[in-house]
Design a protein around this motif. Structure first.
Motif, PDB file in Angstrom:
ATOM      1  N   LYS A 118       0.821  -1.220   0.000  1.00  0.00           N
ATOM      2  CA  LYS A 118       0.000   0.000   0.000  1.00  0.00           C
ATOM      3  C   LYS A 118       0.854   1.270   0.000  1.00  0.00           C
ATOM      4  O   LYS A 118       0.645   2.203   0.782  1.00  0.00           O
ATOM      5  N   LYS A 119       1.818   1.285  -0.944  1.00  0.00           N
ATOM      6  CA  LYS A 119       2.676   2.450  -1.129  1.00  0.00           C
ATOM      7  C   LYS A 119       2.458   3.022  -2.521  1.00  0.00           C
ATOM      8  O   LYS A 119       2.448   2.280  -3.510  1.00  0.00           O
ATOM      9  N   VAL A 120       2.293   4.327  -2.614  1.00  0.00           N
ATOM     10  CA  VAL A 120       2.179   4.966  -3.922  1.00  0.00           C
ATOM     11  C   VAL A 120       3.519   4.880  -4.641  1.00  0.00           C
ATOM     12  O   VAL A 120       4.582   5.119  -4.048  1.00  0.00           O
ATOM     13  N   LEU A 121       3.473   4.509  -5.918  1.00  0.00           N
ATOM     14  CA  LEU A 121       4.660   4.392  -6.760  1.00  0.00           C
ATOM     15  C   LEU A 121       4.542   5.363  -7.928  1.00  0.00           C
ATOM     16  O   LEU A 121       3.528   5.356  -8.641  1.00  0.00           O
ATOM     17  N   VAL A 122       5.555   6.196  -8.133  1.00  0.00           N
ATOM     18  CA  VAL A 122       5.627   7.065  -9.309  1.00  0.00           C
ATOM     19  C   VAL A 122       6.674   6.461 -10.249  1.00  0.00           C
ATOM     20  O   VAL A 122       7.863   6.413  -9.903  1.00  0.00           O
ATOM     21  N   VAL A 123       6.223   5.992 -11.406  1.00  0.00           N
ATOM     22  CA  VAL A 123       7.112   5.312 -12.343  1.00  0.00           C
ATOM     23  C   VAL A 123       7.819   6.327 -13.237  1.00  0.00           C
ATOM     24  O   VAL A 123       7.194   7.205 -13.819  1.00  0.00           O
ATOM     25  N   ALA A 124       9.149   6.164 -13.341  1.00  0.00           N
ATOM     26  CA  ALA A 124       9.955   6.947 -14.282  1.00  0.00           C
ATOM     27  C   ALA A 124      11.303   6.229 -14.401  1.00  0.00           C
ATOM     28  O   ALA A 124      11.875   5.831 -13.379  1.00  0.00           O
ATOM     29  N   PRO A 125      11.818   6.009 -15.608  1.00  0.00           N
ATOM     30  CA  PRO A 125      11.317   6.435 -16.905  1.00  0.00           C
ATOM     31  C   PRO A 125      10.731   5.292 -17.746  1.00  0.00           C
ATOM     32  O   PRO A 125      10.556   5.446 -18.946  1.00  0.00           O
ATOM     33  N   ALA A 126      10.493   4.117 -17.134  1.00  0.00           N
ATOM     34  CA  ALA A 126      10.036   2.951 -17.903  1.00  0.00           C
ATOM     35  C   ALA A 126       8.813   3.303 -18.745  1.00  0.00           C
ATOM     36  O   ALA A 126       7.902   3.997 -18.286  1.00  0.00           O
ATOM     37  N   ALA A 127       8.779   2.779 -19.992  1.00  0.00           N
ATOM     38  CA  ALA A 127       7.775   3.231 -20.959  1.00  0.00           C
ATOM     39  C   ALA A 127       6.752   2.170 -21.352  1.00  0.00           C
ATOM     40  O   ALA A 127       5.865   2.448 -22.149  1.00  0.00           O
ATOM     41  N   SER A 128       6.839   0.987 -20.818  1.00  0.00           N
ATOM     42  CA  SER A 128       5.934  -0.083 -21.249  1.00  0.00           C
ATOM     43  C   SER A 128       4.464   0.307 -21.090  1.00  0.00           C
ATOM     44  O   SER A 128       4.062   0.890 -20.075  1.00  0.00           O
ATOM     45  N   ASN A 129       3.670  -0.051 -22.094  1.00  0.00           N
ATOM     46  CA  ASN A 129       2.213   0.144 -21.993  1.00  0.00           C
ATOM     47  C   ASN A 129       1.630  -0.572 -20.784  1.00  0.00           C
ATOM     48  O   ASN A 129       0.646  -0.121 -20.188  1.00  0.00           O
ATOM     49  N   ASP A 130       2.224  -1.733 -20.444  1.00  0.00           N
ATOM     50  CA  ASP A 130       1.642  -2.593 -19.408  1.00  0.00           C
ATOM     51  C   ASP A 130       1.573  -1.919 -18.041  1.00  0.00           C
ATOM     52  O   ASP A 130       0.737  -2.267 -17.212  1.00  0.00           O
ATOM     53  N   ILE A 131       2.461  -0.956 -17.806  1.00  0.00           N
ATOM     54  CA  ILE A 131       2.527  -0.321 -16.489  1.00  0.00           C
ATOM     55  C   ILE A 131       1.192   0.314 -16.113  1.00  0.00           C
ATOM     56  O   ILE A 131       0.714   0.172 -14.981  1.00  0.00           O
ATOM     57  N   THR A 132       0.597   1.013 -17.060  1.00  0.00           N
ATOM     58  CA  THR A 132      -0.737   1.575 -16.841  1.00  0.00           C
ATOM     59  C   THR A 132      -1.743   0.868 -17.757  1.00  0.00           C
ATOM     60  O   THR A 132      -2.736   1.454 -18.177  1.00  0.00           O
ATOM     61  N   GLY A 133      -1.438  -0.392 -18.040  1.00  0.00           N
ATOM     62  CA  GLY A 133      -2.304  -1.244 -18.844  1.00  0.00           C
ATOM     63  C   GLY A 133      -2.643  -2.498 -18.054  1.00  0.00           C
ATOM     64  O   GLY A 133      -3.274  -2.422 -17.002  1.00  0.00           O
ATOM     65  N   LYS A 134      -2.166  -3.643 -18.519  1.00  0.00           N
ATOM     66  CA  LYS A 134      -2.552  -4.904 -17.875  1.00  0.00           C
ATOM     67  C   LYS A 134      -2.018  -5.034 -16.452  1.00  0.00           C
ATOM     68  O   LYS A 134      -2.592  -5.763 -15.630  1.00  0.00           O
ATOM     69  N   ASP A 135      -0.901  -4.330 -16.135  1.00  0.00           N
ATOM     70  CA  ASP A 135      -0.341  -4.409 -14.781  1.00  0.00           C
ATOM     71  C   ASP A 135      -0.815  -3.267 -13.884  1.00  0.00           C
ATOM     72  O   ASP A 135      -0.302  -3.092 -12.775  1.00  0.00           O
ATOM     73  N   PHE A 136      -1.788  -2.511 -14.336  1.00  0.00           N
ATOM     74  CA  PHE A 136      -2.264  -1.351 -13.582  1.00  0.00           C
ATOM     75  C   PHE A 136      -2.748  -1.748 -12.186  1.00  0.00           C
ATOM     76  O   PHE A 136      -3.398  -2.774 -11.987  1.00  0.00           O
TER      77      PHE A 136
ATOM     78  N   SER B 260       6.648   9.022 -16.801  1.00  0.00           N
ATOM     79  CA  SER B 260       7.156   8.574 -18.100  1.00  0.00           C
ATOM     80  C   SER B 260       6.002   8.460 -19.083  1.00  0.00           C
ATOM     81  O   SER B 260       4.850   8.248 -18.703  1.00  0.00           O
ATOM     82  N   ARG B 261       6.326   8.608 -20.368  1.00  0.00           N
ATOM     83  CA  ARG B 261       5.319   8.363 -21.403  1.00  0.00           C
ATOM     84  C   ARG B 261       5.141   6.865 -21.554  1.00  0.00           C
ATOM     85  O   ARG B 261       5.907   6.070 -20.979  1.00  0.00           O
ATOM     86  N   ASN B 262       4.146   6.415 -22.329  1.00  0.00           N
ATOM     87  CA  ASN B 262       4.066   5.002 -22.658  1.00  0.00           C
ATOM     88  C   ASN B 262       4.349   4.796 -24.147  1.00  0.00           C
ATOM     89  O   ASN B 262       4.508   5.738 -24.906  1.00  0.00           O
ATOM     90  N   ASN B 263       4.459   3.510 -24.541  1.00  0.00           N
ATOM     91  CA  ASN B 263       4.783   3.194 -25.935  1.00  0.00           C
ATOM     92  C   ASN B 263       3.824   3.858 -26.922  1.00  0.00           C
ATOM     93  O   ASN B 263       4.228   4.298 -28.007  1.00  0.00           O
ATOM     94  N   TYR B 264       2.553   3.899 -26.555  1.00  0.00           N
ATOM     95  CA  TYR B 264       1.561   4.465 -27.468  1.00  0.00           C
ATOM     96  C   TYR B 264       1.816   5.944 -27.732  1.00  0.00           C
ATOM     97  O   TYR B 264       1.615   6.440 -28.838  1.00  0.00           O
ATOM     98  N   GLN B 265       2.250   6.673 -26.714  1.00  0.00           N
ATOM     99  CA  GLN B 265       2.529   8.090 -26.918  1.00  0.00           C
ATOM    100  C   GLN B 265       3.698   8.290 -27.881  1.00  0.00           C
ATOM    101  O   GLN B 265       3.664   9.181 -28.738  1.00  0.00           O
ATOM    102  N   ASP B 266       4.723   7.442 -27.753  1.00  0.00           N
ATOM    103  CA  ASP B 266       5.812   7.457 -28.738  1.00  0.00           C
ATOM    104  C   ASP B 266       5.266   7.224 -30.140  1.00  0.00           C
ATOM    105  O   ASP B 266       5.614   7.919 -31.098  1.00  0.00           O
ATOM    106  N   ALA B 267       4.422   6.195 -30.262  1.00  0.00           N
ATOM    107  CA  ALA B 267       3.934   5.775 -31.579  1.00  0.00           C
ATOM    108  C   ALA B 267       3.028   6.824 -32.214  1.00  0.00           C
ATOM    109  O   ALA B 267       3.164   7.148 -33.400  1.00  0.00           O
ATOM    110  N   ILE B 268       2.095   7.357 -31.452  1.00  0.00           N
ATOM    111  CA  ILE B 268       1.180   8.364 -31.997  1.00  0.00           C
ATOM    112  C   ILE B 268       1.972   9.599 -32.440  1.00  0.00           C
ATOM    113  O   ILE B 268       1.745  10.157 -33.522  1.00  0.00           O
TER     114      ILE B 268
END
Length: 523
Positions: free
Chosen positions: A234-252, A260-268
């Protein structure tokens, strides 16, 4: 005598008869005025202008061209910015909707005006409350200081600490900073880029050092492990700089946020440019979460915008040194451009191999620019445009100016690819603590951070409440040179603010609200 009288009378009578017989001459008619020349022909009526075509009607275009594919309730329930509607219309066109350039412009203007994202109601900003905390706040900072991604770890450590110095207005001592009325203690740990080590140092920070908040790490694989540990404790985690979609996707999980940005932001960001230049693509990526997420995002983004991938994506292990078999597939693909999603040292042998095999001669390189040290590898792309997360010459604001000044003064180089992510992580923690009046209770922090906005070296950063993605500026740059000693390689062409789809797992789909779910191409 009598005869003379008779003769005289006859003469008179004859005179009278002659006089009577001669008609009285009628006065000659007055000469009439000479006839006037015929009047000039009546001027032909001026041709009337052809009627102007009726102005293009956005509502009509919406009903006529969009309703054939889906119910308009879907459109009417949306609320998007003009850039977001442009992406949506481009996606429609790529799927077969017929629109001229003029019609496209009219439709986008209509959608942006009629179904606009709600603008915040302007209010007079209250004076910012001072940051106060009853006890020192301990922040555990995990990065790669000695492993395969240590070049990125160095950027992260220096600018995370500089972020706290900027907030404190003075250098810290032993990584302790006094920010207004709150003491911040930063405890740095090296995970060496190894997943098991990430887990070990995270548990030590929580169980032994008693940290209140976690920040890190460089590797997307290590970050996935870190997320689970943060959630379980129960600790808040601020992710930087890992960019995987999964971080705020399937592993949310609700404890995870990211600067950090995610892969989709790079791609768009990059596909918006690539698809105006090329039509056929092939791509190569490292065979782990970051690479596979990047490949999926580029395939979706460039396809939605009209590109075609001519073969399956090519994956190689992250530690690959001999790229010949992989580049041979690229070379034989028949693509116009090859997309590279990579991180770490593999850039050097890959690009060297591509040069030797003639890949650059046969097709264009289509890759976002990475850190300053790898820019010379882009010599084959001189004059081309590319995407980048951050380059120190692009943002124009006082925070970035300060960061550039300090990094140059202390490290003899300008800020690099991930320095902004690191500084933003410090600002995110400080902004959250200010909103909670110094409380480090996780539930209170999460509530404060969802929808939170703050200023950083790239301008405004917004934590999307649905999935905790950081909406932020990214850039399209023109590669002017690859040799400048001050790393002034680029001209900034455009600043974008990519809005990726919501990638949460199916059981959390409801959190996504009106965001596109799963992919940009999802209906």
């Amino acid at each position: 005598m009598k005869k003379l009288a008779i003769l005289a009378l006859l003469v008179v009578l004859v005179a009278i008869v002659v006089a009577c017989a001669t008609p009285t001459p009628t006065p000659a008619p007055k000469p009439t005025d000479p006839p006037k020349p015929p009047a000039a022909p009546t001027a032909a009526p001026k041709p009337t202008d052809a009627p102007k075509p009726a102005a293009l009607d956005g509502a009509g275009l919406l009903a006529e061209r969009c309703a054939s594919c889906h119910n308009l309730d879907r459109v009417k329930s949306a609320a998007k910015t003009k850039d977001q509607w442009t992406t949506t219309v481009d996606r429609m066109i790529s799927k077969g909707t017929k629109l001229t350039d003029a019609e496209k412009g009219v439709l986008i203007e209509y959608l942006a005006k009629t179904y606009a994202a709600a603008a915040p109601v302007p209010t007079t900003a209250p004076a910012a409350a001072r940051l106060k905390c009853a006890n020192p706040v301990k922040v555990g900072f995990i990065t790669d200081k000695s492993g395969p991604l240590a070049v990125y770890g160095a950027m992260m450590e220096r600018s995370f600490l500089l972020g706290w110095e900027y907030l404190a207005g003075a250098p810290g001592k032993d990584n302790v900073f006094k920010v207004e009325d709150c003491e911040i203690q930063v405890i740095v740990a090296d995970d060496k880029g190894v997943v098991d080590t990430t887990a070990t140092v995270a548990r030590e920070l929580i169980e032994v050092k008693k940290v209140d908040i976690l920040v890190g790490t460089v590797s997307s694989g290590g970050t996935a492990t870190l997320q689970g540990i943060a959630r379980d404790n129960k600790k808040v985690l601020v992710v930087a700089p890992a960019a995987s979609n999964d971080i705020t996707g399937k592993d949310f999980n609700e404890y995870t946020f990211r600067t950090s940005r995610n892969n989709y932001q790079d791609a768009i960001n990059l596909c918006q440019y690539l698809t105006t230049q090329y039509k056929k693509f092939v791509q190569i990526a490292p065979d782990y979460a970051f690479g596979r997420g990047g490949a999926a995002a580029f395939r979706d983004s460039c396809s939605v915008l009209g590109g075609t991938f001519v073969q399956d994506d090519i994956f190689a292990p992250l530690d690959t040194k001999e790229f010949t078999p992989y580049l041979d597939k690229v070379l034989k693909s028949g693509a116009d451009a090859w997309i590279v999603t990579w991180a770490g040292a593999g850039f050097v042998p890959m690009f060297k191999g591509a040069q030797e095999m003639g890949v650059f001669d046969k097709m264009k390189l289509a890759a976002s620019v990475a850190d300053n040290a790898t820019v010379p590898l882009y010599a084959a792309a001189l004059g081309q445009n590319s995407g980048i997360l951050y380059h120190y010459t692009s943002p124009k604001n006082k925070i970035n100016d300060w960061l550039v000044e300090q990094v140059k003064a202390r490290h003899k180089v300008p800020p690099d690819l991930f320095d902004a992510d690191a500084m933003n992580a410090a600002f995110a923690v400080a902004t959250a603590l200010r909103k909670t009046n110094g409380s480090t209770d996780s539930a209170t922090l999460i509530k404060a951070m969802e929808g939170m906005e703050f200023d950083g070296p790239k301008g405004k950063v917004f934590f999307r409440p649905e999935d905790h993605v950081a909406i932020q500026d990214m850039y399209i740059v023109k590669i002017l040179n690859v040799t400048d000693k001050e790393f002034k390689f680029f001209e900034t062409v455009k600043t974008n603010r990519p809005e990726p789809p919501c990638l949460l797992p199916e059981n959390l789909k409801a959190r996504c609200g009106k965001l596109p779910f799963g992919s940009l191409s999802a209906k």
